[in-house]
Scaffold this motif. Structure first.
Motif, PDB file in Angstrom:
ATOM      1  N   ARG A 272       0.849  -1.199   0.000  1.00 22.09           N
ATOM      2  CA  ARG A 272       0.000   0.000   0.000  1.00 22.09           C
ATOM      3  C   ARG A 272       0.877   1.239   0.000  1.00 22.09           C
ATOM      4  N   SER A 273       0.351   2.347  -0.541  1.00 24.90           N
ATOM      5  CA  SER A 273       1.175   3.534  -0.753  1.00 24.90           C
ATOM      6  C   SER A 273       1.398   4.345   0.516  1.00 24.90           C
ATOM      7  N   HIS A 274       0.465   4.248   1.511  1.00 23.51           N
ATOM      8  CA  HIS A 274       0.612   5.064   2.710  1.00 23.51           C
ATOM      9  C   HIS A 274      -0.272   4.513   3.817  1.00 23.51           C
ATOM     10  N   ASP A 275      -0.065   5.040   5.026  1.00 27.70           N
ATOM     11  CA  ASP A 275      -0.863   4.645   6.189  1.00 27.70           C
ATOM     12  C   ASP A 275      -2.078   5.562   6.256  1.00 27.70           C
ATOM     13  N   GLU A 276      -3.167   5.135   5.665  1.00 28.97           N
ATOM     14  CA  GLU A 276      -4.369   5.956   5.537  1.00 28.97           C
ATOM     15  C   GLU A 276      -4.845   6.464   6.899  1.00 28.97           C
ATOM     16  N   GLY A 277      -4.860   7.788   7.042  1.00 29.33           N
ATOM     17  CA  GLY A 277      -5.333   8.408   8.283  1.00 29.33           C
ATOM     18  C   GLY A 277      -4.519   8.045   9.513  1.00 29.33           C
ATOM     19  N   GLY A 278      -3.327   7.488   9.309  1.00 33.88           N
ATOM     20  CA  GLY A 278      -2.516   7.078  10.459  1.00 33.88           C
ATOM     21  C   GLY A 278      -3.112   5.898  11.205  1.00 33.88           C
ATOM     22  N   GLY A 279      -3.995   5.152  10.521  1.00 36.87           N
ATOM     23  CA  GLY A 279      -4.717   4.077  11.200  1.00 36.87           C
ATOM     24  C   GLY A 279      -3.817   3.009  11.793  1.00 36.87           C
ATOM     25  N   LEU A 280      -2.769   2.603  11.076  1.00 36.71           N
ATOM     26  CA  LEU A 280      -1.875   1.576  11.605  1.00 36.71           C
ATOM     27  C   LEU A 280      -1.046   2.144  12.754  1.00 36.71           C
ATOM     28  N   ALA A 281      -0.513   3.354  12.586  1.00 33.12           N
ATOM     29  CA  ALA A 281       0.293   3.969  13.642  1.00 33.12           C
ATOM     30  C   ALA A 281      -0.511   4.159  14.920  1.00 33.12           C
ATOM     31  N   ALA A 282      -1.801   4.439  14.781  1.00 36.30           N
ATOM     32  CA  ALA A 282      -2.655   4.688  15.950  1.00 36.30           C
ATOM     33  C   ALA A 282      -2.756   3.451  16.835  1.00 36.30           C
ATOM     34  N   ARG A 283      -2.550   2.268  16.255  1.00 39.62           N
ATOM     35  CA  ARG A 283      -2.675   1.027  17.020  1.00 39.62           C
ATOM     36  C   ARG A 283      -1.341   0.575  17.610  1.00 39.62           C
ATOM     37  N   GLY A 284      -0.281   1.313  17.303  1.00 34.02           N
ATOM     38  CA  GLY A 284       1.041   0.880  17.723  1.00 34.02           C
ATOM     39  C   GLY A 284       1.590   1.631  18.922  1.00 34.02           C
ATOM     40  N   ARG A 285       2.741   1.154  19.396  1.00 30.67           N
ATOM     41  CA  ARG A 285       3.458   1.780  20.504  1.00 30.67           C
ATOM     42  C   ARG A 285       4.779   2.318  19.977  1.00 30.67           C
ATOM     43  N   VAL A 286       5.078   3.553  20.330  1.00 29.93           N
ATOM     44  CA  VAL A 286       6.308   4.188  19.864  1.00 29.93           C
ATOM     45  C   VAL A 286       7.502   3.628  20.628  1.00 29.93           C
ATOM     46  N   GLU A 287       8.509   3.200  19.890  1.00 28.25           N
ATOM     47  CA  GLU A 287       9.765   2.767  20.493  1.00 28.25           C
ATOM     48  C   GLU A 287      10.655   4.006  20.626  1.00 28.25           C
ATOM     49  N   GLU A 288      10.564   4.665  21.789  1.00 26.11           N
ATOM     50  CA  GLU A 288      11.229   5.954  21.978  1.00 26.11           C
ATOM     51  C   GLU A 288      12.750   5.860  21.853  1.00 26.11           C
ATOM     52  N   ALA A 289      13.312   4.719  22.160  1.00 26.03           N
ATOM     53  CA  ALA A 289      14.767   4.576  22.045  1.00 26.03           C
ATOM     54  C   ALA A 289      15.208   4.761  20.595  1.00 26.03           C
ATOM     55  N   ILE A 290      14.394   4.289  19.654  1.00 30.74           N
ATOM     56  CA  ILE A 290      14.725   4.457  18.238  1.00 30.74           C
ATOM     57  C   ILE A 290      14.619   5.926  17.845  1.00 30.74           C
ATOM     58  N   VAL A 291      13.590   6.600  18.353  1.00 30.28           N
ATOM     59  CA  VAL A 291      13.425   8.027  18.054  1.00 30.28           C
ATOM     60  C   VAL A 291      14.599   8.820  18.615  1.00 30.28           C
ATOM     61  N   THR A 292      15.023   8.474  19.814  1.00 33.61           N
ATOM     62  CA  THR A 292      16.165   9.172  20.426  1.00 33.61           C
ATOM     63  C   THR A 292      17.425   8.992  19.606  1.00 33.61           C
ATOM     64  N   ARG A 293      17.676   7.768  19.158  1.00 35.34           N
ATOM     65  CA  ARG A 293      18.857   7.527  18.321  1.00 35.34           C
ATOM     66  C   ARG A 293      18.750   8.258  16.986  1.00 35.34           C
ATOM     67  N   PHE A 294      17.569   8.304  16.446  1.00 35.33           N
ATOM     68  CA  PHE A 294      17.314   9.025  15.202  1.00 35.33           C
ATOM     69  C   PHE A 294      17.713  10.495  15.336  1.00 35.33           C
ATOM     70  N   LEU A 295      17.361  11.113  16.449  1.00 32.63           N
ATOM     71  CA  LEU A 295      17.659  12.529  16.663  1.00 32.63           C
ATOM     72  C   LEU A 295      19.139  12.789  16.935  1.00 32.63           C
ATOM     73  N   GLU A 296      19.918  11.745  17.112  1.00 35.65           N
ATOM     74  CA  GLU A 296      21.362  11.907  17.289  1.00 35.65           C
ATOM     75  C   GLU A 296      22.094  12.034  15.956  1.00 35.65           C
ATOM     76  N   HIS A 297      21.376  11.883  14.861  1.00 35.11           N
ATOM     77  CA  HIS A 297      21.977  12.027  13.536  1.00 35.11           C
ATOM     78  C   HIS A 297      22.593  13.421  13.400  1.00 35.11           C
ATOM     79  N   ALA A 298      23.732  13.496  12.747  1.00 32.24           N
ATOM     80  CA  ALA A 298      24.460  14.761  12.625  1.00 32.24           C
ATOM     81  C   ALA A 298      23.639  15.853  11.945  1.00 32.24           C
ATOM     82  N   TYR A 299      22.685  15.464  11.116  1.00 32.98           N
ATOM     83  CA  TYR A 299      21.889  16.464  10.401  1.00 32.98           C
ATOM     84  C   TYR A 299      21.191  17.419  11.360  1.00 32.98           C
ATOM     85  N   PHE A 300      20.710  16.890  12.470  1.00 30.45           N
ATOM     86  CA  PHE A 300      19.905  17.714  13.363  1.00 30.45           C
ATOM     87  C   PHE A 300      20.732  18.756  14.114  1.00 30.45           C
ATOM     88  N   ALA A 301      22.025  18.560  14.200  1.00 30.53           N
ATOM     89  CA  ALA A 301      22.892  19.533  14.861  1.00 30.53           C
ATOM     90  C   ALA A 301      23.315  20.657  13.932  1.00 30.53           C
TER      91      ALA A 301
END
Length: 371
Positions: A207-236
């Protein structure tokens, strides 16, 4: 050069989400938005989308680029032929690769073919001159955002957030004389927005996209991954700055071991976190974000942005703008600026050393003289 006064310009946009082609007309003199006109959308077929995906990251003359270029030009020609009354066309093309400071920038599609088909002058290749001069070549909508802020009567700084395949922010102070004035605009890519979730949905469900965020709405955010993502040099890095669609390709690998809903939720949270981090660069705070692009229809993403920023994020429709067509309108506006010799980017929007006008113009009368 274009004649004086306002003209009806027709602009196009085919974004990094690879969903299709937007086209819209505006009446403008290259400084003001005087009237909004007709608009239309042509989705890419599954076959066309597959052709474009095969060419992502590739440069002219590389394998698969010719087929992608043919698909882009044919889709645009088909859509733009529906319009009447345009005096000038702004053709963005389809970005396949973007590497400022390296190989440059590559948008598939030539304005020559459209100029011949439409019998109208076509402005295209908007980004290359900026990149050659040392700029990022993106984002290019900020000067139009300035005109939009004036159009809606803003008298204080306001921020526009575009949630396409990649996210970008524009901070605008409409009290300045024009978008090229020092302090009038600050713009930059925030990071991946819809692209990682779209790629996840394509890979796991076709499928091309998550319609209305329906799949994301049922999930749990893995914050450790988000934290590591924000450590990318681009954000600095201090803006202005820009990204290629696949600059964060490793983000998909980071969620590979997660369940479907958790992966979607985590990728959506990463996009929201990138926006919140980007807003820390604003010269002064804003009271709300005016959101354009397909991501504004994802209530999960919008709620995550609000939660991480502590301000309201609203679709631009709330202030009388069209969030589906704003970027197509932007390239109509920029086409007029190119034709009139006005700048289309500057130091605080793309990092180019001084204000510059990009774009090439294909004129049907001149093309008719070519062998």
């Amino acid at each position: 050069m274009l004649k004086g006064g306002a003209v009806w310009a027709l602009g196009t946009m085919s974004g990094t989400s690879l969903d299709g082609v937007d086209a819209a007309m505006i009446l403008t003199d290259g400084e003001r938005i005087l009237e909004f006109g007709e608009s239309a959308y042509r989705p890419y077929s599954d076959a066309e989308r597959a052709t474009l995906r095969a060419a992502l990251g590739r440069w002219p003359e590389e394998e698969a680029v010719a087929q992608a270029t043919e698909a882009v030009e044919a889709a645009h020609a088909e859509l733009l032929a529906r319009f009447r009354g345009a005096e000038l066309v702004g053709f963005h093309g389809q970005t396949l690769a973007h590497e400022p400071g390296g190989r440059g920038t590559h948008q598939a599609g030539s304005g020559d073919r459209l100029a011949r088909a439409l019998r109208l002058p076509v402005v295209w290749d908007f980004r290359s001159a900026d990149v050659r001069a040392g700029g990022q070549g993106a984002p290019l909508a900020p000067f139009y955002h300035f005109a939009c802020a004036r159009r809606i009567g803003a008298d204080q700084p306001v921020a526009f957030l575009n949630l396409g395949g990649v996210g970008n922010l524009t901070w605008v102070d409409p009290r300045h004389g024009g978008p090229e004035a020092p302090g009038a605009c600050l713009a930059f890519d925030t990071g991946p927005a819809n692209a990682p979730v779209n790629d996840l949905m394509q890979a796991r469900f076709g499928r091309s996209h998550d319609e209305g965020g329906g799949l994301a709405a049922r999930g749990r955010v893995e914050e450790a991954i988000v934290t590591r993502f924000l450590e990318h040099a681009y954000f600095a890095r201090i803006p202005p700055k820009s990204l290629d669609r696949d600059a964060f390709a490793g983000l998909l690998d980071a969620v590979a071991g997660l369940a479907d809903a958790d992966a979607a939720a985590t990728l959506t949270a990463a996009a929201a976190a990138a926006v919140a981090q980007g807003a820390s660069h604003f010269p002064t705070p804003v009271r709300r974000l005016l959101v354009t692009g397909g991501g504004r229809r994802n209530p999960v993403l919008m709620a995550m942005i609000e939660a991480r920023m502590g301000i309201e994020a609203v679709p631009v429709e709330q202030v009388g703008l069209d969030g589906d067509m704003l970027e197509a309108q932007a390239f109509a506006f920029l086409a007029v600026r190119v034709a009139r010799g006005l700048p289309t980017s500057g130091p605080s929007t793309t990092g180019v050393p001084s204000c510059i006008g990009g774009g090439r113009i294909s004129r049907p009368d001149e093309l008719a003289l070519q062998p």
